[in-house]
Design an enzyme around this catalytic site. Structure first.
Site, PDB file in Angstrom:
ATOM      1  N   GLY A  12      -1.392   2.811   0.914  1.00  6.54           N
ATOM      2  CA  GLY A  12      -2.927   1.895   1.118  1.00  6.54           C
ATOM      3  C   GLY A  12      -3.566   1.903   1.645  1.00  6.54           C
ATOM      4  CB  ALA A  13      -2.855   2.321   5.191  1.00  6.26           C
ATOM      5  N   GLY A  14      -6.226   2.946   3.637  1.00  6.43           N
ATOM      6  CA  GLY A  14      -6.614   4.132   3.825  1.00  6.43           C
ATOM      7  C   GLY A  14      -8.280   2.977   3.271  1.00  6.43           C
ATOM      8  CB  ILE A  17      -5.052  -5.297   1.289  1.00  3.04           C
ATOM      9  CG1 ILE A  17      -6.076  -6.564   0.168  1.00  3.04           C
ATOM     10  CG2 ILE A  17      -3.488  -6.261   1.905  1.00  3.04           C
ATOM     11  CD1 ILE A  17      -5.716  -6.874  -0.898  1.00  3.04           C
ATOM     12  CE1 TYR A 156      -3.580  -4.282  -9.669  1.00  4.46           C
ATOM     13  CE2 TYR A 156      -4.141  -6.606 -10.539  1.00  4.46           C
ATOM     14  CZ  TYR A 156      -3.816  -5.601  -9.777  1.00  4.46           C
ATOM     15  OH  TYR A 156      -3.919  -6.077  -7.965  1.00  4.46           O
ATOM     16  CE  LYS A 160      -0.739  -4.600  -7.676  1.00  5.66           C
ATOM     17  NZ  LYS A 160      -0.259  -4.438  -6.428  1.00  5.66           N
ATOM     18  CB  ILE A 189      -8.804  -9.706  -2.246  1.00  8.88           C
ATOM     19  CG1 ILE A 189      -7.833 -10.690  -2.393  1.00  8.88           C
ATOM     20  CG2 ILE A 189      -9.729  -9.603  -0.467  1.00  8.88           C
ATOM     21  CD1 ILE A 189      -8.249 -12.006  -1.545  1.00  8.88           C
ATOM     22  CB  THR A 191     -10.753  -4.396  -2.152  1.00  9.02           C
ATOM     23  OG1 THR A 191     -10.382  -4.456  -3.257  1.00  9.02           O
ATOM     24  CG2 THR A 191      -9.398  -6.006  -1.042  1.00  9.02           C
TER      25      THR A 191
END
Length: 246
Positions: A12-14, A17, A156, A160, A189, A191
């Site tokens: 999920g680095a694109g 977070i 979701y 999680k 957050i 995002t």
């Protein structure tokens, strides 16, 4: 923070977070493999990192076992070892009320958020053990809503909550192999994922946050950095809430 020269694999680095974690770890000297389903976004992340290390963008579908295995093989071929830092930040939402939630949307969220975390954790942890990599740390990104539930997010929240319990089991099973496994539980957050949340829902959340604001990806990334480093050497199987007091 003692991650200098260590190899870090971040899903999920694109964006969000995952991107912030990539930047934070690279800032402290880690070599980052920025993995994302959208490889162009992963390339953008790598372009934001310090140029003095050999960072790599990588296309990855975490819910696909073959894609995960190919990612590991690619990393080992390029760096001759598996990473000692794993950050599972890939995640999606497909929000809807239970009476309208489709089976497809339920399954897709579970596949990416929970099954994807499992596949990355199992595949990379086993390789860490096989290659005798020392002081490894795996950080899974959960969510505070998994503790309390949230309207419109049954899929979701379930995914999680599974991540948090998966982490606790993994910490027990891999601790004797020298691998620490922990979860970060972000609150609200700012995002791209939360940008899609309706304004009235975000306003309601804001009233429940004592610090009176949403968090930033960078604030989550600093906790990830702590868990990746030797400063958290006696921390495993735990969940750290980063919620502004929610």
């Amino acid at each position: 923070m003692s991650v200098q020269g260590r190899l870090a694999f971040i899903t999920g680095a694109g964006s969000g977070i995952g991107r912030a974690a990539s930047q934070c770890l690279a800032r402290e000297g880690a070599i980052v493999i920025a993995a994302d389903k959208n490889v162009e976004n992963a390339k953008e992340t790598v372009n934001l990192l310090p140029k003095d290390n050999k960072h790599t963008p990588l296309q990855l579908s975490v819910e696909n076992k073959d894609s995960v295995k190919l990612a590991l093989d690619t990393v080992i071929k390029a760096y001759l070892k598996p990473p000692s830092i794993i950050v599972n930040a890939a995640g999606i939402t497909r929000d809807n009320f239970l009476n309208k939630l489709s089976e497809e949307d339920f399954s897709e969220v579970l596949d990416v958020n929970l099954k994807g975390t499992f596949l990355i954790l199992q595949t990379f942890a086993n390789s860490i053990v096989e290659n005798n990599v020392q002081e490894a740390s795996i950080i899974n990104v959960g969510s505070i809503v998994a503790k309390y539930g949230n309207i419109g997010q049954a899929n979701y929240c379930a995914s999680k909550a599974g991540v948090e319990l998966l982490t606790k089991v993994a910490s027990r099973e891999y601790s004797k192999k020298g691998i620490r496994v922990n979860t970060v539980l972000p609150g609200m957050i700012s995002t791209p994922m939360t940008a899609a949340v309706p304004e009235k829902v975000k306003a309601k959340f804001l009233t429940q946050i004592p610090l009176g604001r949403f968090g930033t990806p960078e604030e989550i990334a600093e906790v990830i950095l702590f868990l990746a480093s030797c400063r958290s050497s006696y921390v495993t199987g735990t969940s750290i809430e980063v919620t502004g007091g929610f």
